[in-house]
Motif scaffolding. Structure first.
Motif, PDB file in Angstrom:
ATOM      1  N   SER A 288      53.629 -52.499 -21.882  1.00  0.00           N
ATOM      2  CA  SER A 288      54.252 -53.355 -22.899  1.00  0.00           C
ATOM      3  C   SER A 288      53.211 -54.332 -23.454  1.00  0.00           C
ATOM      4  O   SER A 288      52.196 -54.611 -22.799  1.00  0.00           O
ATOM      5  N   LEU A 289      53.501 -54.856 -24.651  1.00  0.00           N
ATOM      6  CA  LEU A 289      52.586 -55.846 -25.232  1.00  0.00           C
ATOM      7  C   LEU A 289      52.618 -57.114 -24.384  1.00  0.00           C
ATOM      8  O   LEU A 289      53.688 -57.527 -23.922  1.00  0.00           O
ATOM      9  N   ILE A 290      51.470 -57.728 -24.192  1.00  0.00           N
ATOM     10  CA  ILE A 290      51.433 -58.989 -23.439  1.00  0.00           C
ATOM     11  C   ILE A 290      52.256 -60.031 -24.204  1.00  0.00           C
ATOM     12  O   ILE A 290      52.165 -60.124 -25.417  1.00  0.00           O
ATOM     13  N   SER A 291      53.096 -60.752 -23.469  1.00  0.00           N
ATOM     14  CA  SER A 291      53.902 -61.754 -24.175  1.00  0.00           C
ATOM     15  C   SER A 291      53.836 -63.075 -23.401  1.00  0.00           C
ATOM     16  O   SER A 291      52.934 -63.274 -22.599  1.00  0.00           O
ATOM     17  N   GLY A 292      54.780 -63.969 -23.649  1.00  0.00           N
ATOM     18  CA  GLY A 292      54.838 -65.227 -22.911  1.00  0.00           C
ATOM     19  C   GLY A 292      53.617 -66.080 -23.125  1.00  0.00           C
ATOM     20  O   GLY A 292      52.957 -66.022 -24.162  1.00  0.00           O
ATOM     21  N   SER A 293      53.290 -66.867 -22.098  1.00  0.00           N
ATOM     22  CA  SER A 293      52.218 -67.831 -22.315  1.00  0.00           C
ATOM     23  C   SER A 293      50.849 -67.157 -22.398  1.00  0.00           C
ATOM     24  O   SER A 293      49.957 -67.664 -23.059  1.00  0.00           O
TER      25      SER A 293
END
Ligand code: PFF
Length: 447
Positions: A288-293
């Motif tokens: 998955s695409l890196i998300s969050g902080s």
């Protein structure tokens, strides 16, 4: 258009302030992040539908409560109540929203502090400072320092009141935010890799549209973004003149909010693929695409670093954009509790602002000192539980306690022909049945 307790001096003043509250880290950080981890445009589509068909009606309910009551959230709701039990319920809902706003501000201020320190790093580099790295490295001291700075900025604006504080600063900052956002998009989409990002953002994977997780995230995002369930839109509604057409004002603010979230996606997702073209890892191990902080504080800074000296300006512009977005939202969060203290406890505004602001800063400090547990805990408590429950109760209040005729009379002020409009045919049913049920179902599912 001023009302006696102070109020927005113009229509544009209200639009900028309410849009300022709505447009925040939720739009520029939360929305692209959620989109990245929920199948790209499928999420965008569901979000748009929920924003207009669920969040907008709930938003209208809150604005109307405030405009009718011309007071803080608790007093406004109590003015609509007839029995002692209803008055108690009004207190619970109104005060619950105020607490929710305070809780959100306590962790939002920590994030906002990070945005400010990341904005200062490029300046420190330009000035040749050896300590530039300190601004972008996690440390308790840095977090405390910038959270405190941010909170004092918020206190400074709210102390000056509605017209000279909230309205003046929203009218100054919102145009800057839009110019920065659009300029950054124009720059980023010309870079190598951006086309792939646009493709990932704008091509829906329809198979995911009915996934429960996607629906839950999209609803949460829409409610957070319109600042619902926090008493904020009630108090902002109370500062609008009776001559204004609330139905269109609410729709305009929703449209601005949704458009800016969409624009933020046009910036952040292509920027991730540009970063990939520069050799930065943008996919997590599960594909998955890196998300969050990590997205905001690792991937994008790596992209800015790879741009050489241009990256210093782009990075600075990006984090200033974030800081402005956070500030126009945080002032609205502080106004909820402050208006309550001023109106119910006769406290001078400057004293109420300082006391409440410092109280929230103490909470932020506790969060900073126990960041790994507290940040998530307070954010979940306020946004996943508090906001949907309070927003749902506001709809129940308007749909079931407030008399239909009284509501009509209130909306007619500023919109004489509302009785024959599509809005009046649909909205009352929406607030009475559909919004509370839909919020309740999604909420229970999310548990
Ligand atoms: N709407 C803001 C955002 O999208 O970042 C967050 C927010 C503002 C939440 C005001 C709650 C609130 F009372």
């Amino acid at each position: 258009m001023s009302v006696s307790r102070g109020g927005f001096s113009s229509r544009i003043g209200f639009i900028m302030a309410a849009a300022g509250s709505a447009v925040g880290l939720g739009n520029i950080w939360g929305f692209p992040t959620q989109t990245a981890s929920n199948g790209g445009a499928a999420f965008v589509l569901v979000y748009l539908v929920l924003a207009f068909f669920l969040a907008y009606p709930a938003f209208m309910a809150e604005l109307l409560i405030g405009r009718f009551g011309q007071a803080n959230a608790v007093t406004s709701m109590q003015k609509m109540s007839r029995t002692a039990a209803q008055k108690k319920f009004a207190f619970f809902v109104g005060f619950g929203g105020i607490i929710c706003a305070a809780l959100i501000l306590s962790f939002y201020g920590v994030f906002a502090g990070w945005m400010m320190s990341f904005a200062i790093e490029p300046i420190a580099i330009l000035l040749g400072s050896d300590s530039a790295q300190w601004f972008v490295s996690q440390s308790i001291f840095r977090n405390l320092l910038f959270t405190t700075l941010f909170m004092f900025l918020t206190i400074f604006i709210i102390r000056s009141g509605v017209e000279n504080g909230i309205e003046k600063w929203s009218k100054r900052l919102m145009p800057v935010l839009i110019v920065l956002l659009v300029s950054l998009i124009i720059y980023v989409v010309t870079l190598d890799g951006a086309a792939e990002g646009l493709n990932a953002y704008l091509n829906p994977d329809f198979s995911r549209i009915f996934e429960p997780d996607l629906l839950i995230s999209a609803m949460g995002q829409a409610f957070f973004s319109l600042s619902l369930g926090t008493s904020v839109m009630i108090i902002y509604g109370s500062y609008i003149s009776k001559e204004e057409n609330l139905v269109t004002l609410g729709a305009q603010v929703t449209l601005i909010d949704v458009s800016i979230a969409f624009l933020a996606g046009l910036l952040v997702i292509p920027a991730m693929y540009v970063a990939q073209a520069q050799g930065v890892v943008i996919f997590a191990e599960d594909g998955s695409l890196i998300s969050g902080s990590s997205l905001i504080f690792t991937v994008l800074p790596a992209l800015f670093d790879s741009m050489g000296s241009m990256g210093l300006f782009v990075g600075f512009a990006f984090f200033i954009l974030m800081s402005i977005a956070a500030l126009t939202s945080s002032i609205s969060m502080l106004e909820g509790p402050v208006s309550y203290a001023v109106e119910r406890h006769d406290m001078p505004r400057s004293k109420a602002t300082l006391l409440i602001g410092l109280g929230i800063l103490v909470l932020s400090t506790i969060i900073v000192l126990n960041i790994s547990f507290m940040l998530d805990f307070v954010a979940t408590l306020a946004t996943q539980y508090g906001q949907p429950i309070i927003a749902m109760l506001c709809c129940i209040f308007v749909g079931w306690i407030w008399h239909r005729n009284e509501i009509l009379t209130e909306i007619k002020k500023g919109y004489g022909e509302v009785e024959n409009s599509l809005f009046w045919k649909i909205w009352p049913i929406y607030t009475k049945f559909i919004c509370p049920t839909a919020i309740g179902v999604v909420f229970i599912h999310s548990l």
